[in-house]
Design an enzyme around this catalytic site. Structure first.
Site, PDB file in Angstrom:
ATOM      1  N   GLN A  24      -8.142 -18.803  -1.693  1.00 50.24           N
ATOM      2  CA  GLN A  24      -7.903 -17.837  -2.756  1.00 50.24           C
ATOM      3  C   GLN A  24      -6.617 -17.048  -2.540  1.00 50.24           C
ATOM      4  O   GLN A  24      -5.974 -16.607  -3.498  1.00 50.24           O
ATOM      5  CB  GLN A  24      -9.103 -16.886  -2.871  1.00 50.24           C
ATOM      6  CG  GLN A  24     -10.381 -17.577  -3.305  1.00 50.24           C
ATOM      7  CD  GLN A  24     -10.232 -18.281  -4.648  1.00 50.24           C
ATOM      8  OE1 GLN A  24      -9.883 -17.667  -5.646  1.00 50.24           O
ATOM      9  NE2 GLN A  24     -10.469 -19.586  -4.677  1.00 50.24           N
ATOM     10  N   HIS A  39     -25.336  17.059 -42.452  1.00 45.91           N
ATOM     11  CA  HIS A  39     -26.331  16.125 -41.942  1.00 45.91           C
ATOM     12  C   HIS A  39     -27.725  16.500 -42.452  1.00 45.91           C
ATOM     13  O   HIS A  39     -28.520  15.646 -42.857  1.00 45.91           O
ATOM     14  CB  HIS A  39     -26.334  16.143 -40.407  1.00 45.91           C
ATOM     15  CG  HIS A  39     -25.205  15.415 -39.759  1.00 45.91           C
ATOM     16  ND1 HIS A  39     -23.905  15.814 -39.897  1.00 45.91           N
ATOM     17  CD2 HIS A  39     -25.193  14.306 -38.956  1.00 45.91           C
ATOM     18  CE1 HIS A  39     -23.120  14.984 -39.202  1.00 45.91           C
ATOM     19  NE2 HIS A  39     -23.881  14.063 -38.629  1.00 45.91           N
ATOM     20  N   GLU A  88     -13.966  -9.480  -6.410  1.00 50.20           N
ATOM     21  CA  GLU A  88     -14.079 -10.448  -7.503  1.00 50.20           C
ATOM     22  C   GLU A  88     -14.950 -11.636  -7.090  1.00 50.20           C
ATOM     23  O   GLU A  88     -15.910 -11.994  -7.774  1.00 50.20           O
ATOM     24  CB  GLU A  88     -12.679 -10.926  -7.884  1.00 50.20           C
ATOM     25  CG  GLU A  88     -12.648 -12.001  -8.959  1.00 50.20           C
ATOM     26  CD  GLU A  88     -11.259 -12.544  -9.200  1.00 50.20           C
ATOM     27  OE1 GLU A  88     -11.064 -13.188 -10.241  1.00 50.20           O
ATOM     28  OE2 GLU A  88     -10.370 -12.348  -8.346  1.00 50.20           O
TER      29      GLU A  88
END
Length: 428
Positions: free
Chosen positions: A250, A411, A318
């Protein structure tokens, strides 16, 4: 006790690097917004030395890319996409629409609605990342997105045949050959020749990641992505050669890709460090991987599995490769990771290329609050309600009083007008 045998660069240094990218990207996006196609062409010429008559490939150009690949290559792409499509379909099938009567006469529900358009970025300047086409385009199509466009930079001065074929086989409706911020900006902002999309997905370098960050809100994105990260969690049941291979596998993504070994065996830690140096002398991408290991690599030794989980969750990597006598312990106890690879038999490369899980994953500790790309990223979960007159009275009386409590007169009147019409009692 937690001990660091090797440490990488500080978070402060990484933050400084990010700041240097931010202004460049901001200026590029402003240029694309003001000048459209002309800006895209200038940027493509400047950064990629690429200025074709049209950045969108025709059907004939796409077919020509098939002709340049061996049949084995096409079959391999097909196999990988079948795995990604299969797992994505299982994910989609798990997402159920809901409709339920929560009170007499009150029906609530939600629907899963695909977004209308998606732009998929596929990196390809340094390495032609064919797999990124599977992960984004295939997954979007399984989600049911009607319009999926895809873009990748030229590779060695021309469209990468493998990337183009992968995009086409995945179901991309439009394929463009341009890269970097100009590609992401053109898809998100739109130009005279490219209609803007609703969502941008796909990995990329620091400039692409920053472009997505700045465009977020104007369009949706999959996640904020930084350099590729990998964490190898290992104990004495494996050897340094295997750990080193998984770290360097990686680290070769880029010179700023963190690779971390976390172990409860100092013996394994030191063997791995020696083996990394040996493998770097024979790895063809050793120059890149070596720089990443030198500047961003870490080796951490703990006493217990509990400490290892604590450190791993703090890192929130990750990719997490678990090679211990009990890999399931980490599956059961870890909470912060992009993807787990359990046991020495699997590895991050399988996930990156072919096994079927998605390789677009959270970095820079984003695994604390999000997972990676999946069909759900392309779908809006939208609620609705349906109410009878009697139920409107029941709910409306509560609503009227609660609105009065908050001081929301407008409202309150929305509830009160229905109470007057349907026979309820409105609040004073």
């Amino acid at each position: 006790m937690i001990r660091y045998l090797k440490e990488g660069v500080s978070e402060e240094k990484a933050a400084t690097d990010d700041a240097q990218v931010r202004k460049i990207v901001e200026d590029i996006l402003k240029d694309i917004e003001s000048r459209g196609d002309a800006a895209v062409r200038e940027l493509s010429e400047k950064f990629d030395k690429w200025s074709p008559e049209s950045y969108r490939l025709s059907r004939e150009q796409i077919d020509a890319c098939y002709d340049r690949l061996e049949q084995r290559d096409i079959d391999d792409i097909k196999f990988a996409q079948e795995q990604v499509r299969n797992f994505a379909q299982h994910q989609r099938d798990s997402m159920k629409d809901v409709e339920v009567e929560t009170l007499p006469g009150v029906v609530l529900g939600h629907k899963h609605i695909p977004v209308n358009s998606v732009g998929c970025y596929v990196p390809g300047g340094k390495y032609p990342l064919v797999a990124s086409a599977h992960m984004s385009v295939v997954t979007a199509k399984v989600a049911g997105v009607p319009r999926v466009i895809a873009a990748a930079p030229p590779f060695n001065g021309e469209p990468s045949p493998a990337i183009v074929v992968a995009m086409d086989m995945a179901g991309a409706d439009e394929i463009y050959v341009f890269g970097g911020v100009q590609a992401v900006g053109a898809m998100a902002i739109g130009t005279e020749t490219i209609d803007p999309v609703d969502v941008i997905v796909g990995p990329g370098n620091a400039f692409v990641a920053e472009a997505k960050r700045q465009l977020f809100g104007r369009v949706g994105i999959d996640l904020f992505a930084g350099p590729t990260e990998t964490l190898v969690i290992a104990d004495e049941t494996v050897d340094g050669e295997l750990c080193a291979a998984d770290l360097l596998g990686q680290a070769e993504h880029g010179t700023n890709s963190p690779a971390v070994l976390l172990t409860n065996s100092e013996k394994l830690a030191r063997e791995t460090m020696e083996e990394v140096e040996r493998q770097l002398t024979v790895l063809s991408t050793g120059e890149v991987a070596g720089a990443a290991w030198r500047d961003y690599g870490q080796v951490i030794v703990c006493d217990t599995y509990e400490e290892m989980v604590q450190v791993a969750d703090d890192i929130a990597s990750e990719h997490v490769q678990v090679m211990t006598k009990d890999p399931s312990y980490f599956l059961d106890n870890m909470s912060n990771y992009g993807a787990l690879f359990l046991g020495e038999e699997t590895n991050v490369s399988y996930g990156d290329k072919v096994i079927g899980t998605n390789h677009t994953l959270p970095t820079k500790k984003a695994a604390r609050y999000t997972g990676g790309l999946w069909v759900g990223k392309f779908i809006k979960t939208c609620t609705y309600q349906r109410v009878t007159k009697d139920a409107s009275v029941t709910v409306g009386e509560y609503c009227s009083r609660l609105c009065a409590l908050e001081g929301f007169a407008g409202h309150k009147e929305q509830a009160d007008i229905r109470l007057r019409r349907y026979g309820g009692k409105q609040a004073a």
